[in-house]
Design a protein around this motif. Sequence first.
Motif, mmCIF file in Angstrom:
data_model
loop_
_atom_site.group_PDB
_atom_site.id
_atom_site.type_symbol
_atom_site.label_atom_id
_atom_site.label_comp_id
_atom_site.label_asym_id
_atom_site.label_seq_id
_atom_site.Cartn_x
_atom_site.Cartn_y
_atom_site.Cartn_z
ATOM 1 N N MET A 49 3.420 -2.081 10.664
ATOM 2 C CA MET A 49 2.795 -1.766 9.587
ATOM 3 C C MET A 49 1.260 -2.224 9.420
ATOM 4 N N ILE A 52 -2.223 -3.611 4.475
ATOM 5 C CA ILE A 52 -2.597 -2.921 3.303
ATOM 6 C C ILE A 52 -3.316 -3.917 2.186
ATOM 7 N N ARG A 84 6.216 -4.174 -1.858
ATOM 8 C CA ARG A 84 6.620 -2.974 -1.153
ATOM 9 C C ARG A 84 6.290 -3.158 0.534
ATOM 10 N N ASP A 89 7.941 -0.352 2.847
ATOM 11 C CA ASP A 89 7.703 0.985 2.048
ATOM 12 C C ASP A 89 6.314 1.115 2.176
ATOM 13 N N GLN A 90 5.719 1.650 3.266
ATOM 14 C CA GLN A 90 4.655 1.747 3.564
ATOM 15 C C GLN A 90 3.608 2.840 2.711
ATOM 16 N N GLN A 91 4.292 4.019 2.452
ATOM 17 C CA GLN A 91 3.601 4.856 1.275
ATOM 18 C C GLN A 91 3.504 4.430 -0.011
ATOM 19 N N GLY A 92 4.420 3.798 -0.489
ATOM 20 C CA GLY A 92 4.591 3.160 -1.654
ATOM 21 C C GLY A 92 3.664 1.999 -1.786
ATOM 22 N N LEU A 94 0.813 1.885 -0.075
ATOM 23 C CA LEU A 94 -0.552 2.639 -0.206
ATOM 24 C C LEU A 94 -0.834 3.183 -1.408
ATOM 25 N N GLU A 95 0.090 3.662 -2.094
ATOM 26 C CA GLU A 95 0.044 4.168 -3.584
ATOM 27 C C GLU A 95 -0.327 3.179 -4.489
ATOM 28 N N SER A 97 -1.637 0.089 -4.056
ATOM 29 C CA SER A 97 -3.020 -0.222 -3.707
ATOM 30 C C SER A 97 -3.943 0.417 -4.099
#
Length: 137
Positions: A49, A52, A84, A89-92, A94-95, A97
């Motif tokens: 990952m 972030i 996250r 939870d990479q998508q969460g 990013l959101e 962030s």
Amino acid sequence: MSTEHQQFGNENERLLTSEKDPPEYGASVGRHMQQPVQSQAIVRVNNSMPYIKDYFGLALFVTLCCCLPFGIVGLVKSNQVKTRVASGDQQGALEASASAKQWSYAGLTFGLIAYAIVTVLQIVLIANGYYNINSDY
């Protein structure tokens, strides 16, 4: 007493020197069978990952120096990024962030505009004589 010590000492030396190599698995050792050791699973963690950014420093600065409400929301979102990422939870992350960045920059902008307005008002009031710097209160 010294004879007992010598007796136990000789016995321990005899026991230590009698077993040079460990017995094979399943071989009889005294009255008990030695059980084979189960192999342990090796777990490799995939840390692929990407990093972030959580904007914690910016959110903390905004909280302390610019705009408390916006900064607090930025700190909460920054904490969500960390949790996250830890849960995978990479998508969460990013959101969260992006949200932390948005709230932090909004607070920074609001705070800088508020400081600019207050500074201009103070200069205008001082120039018009409403605010006397040299008063002897």
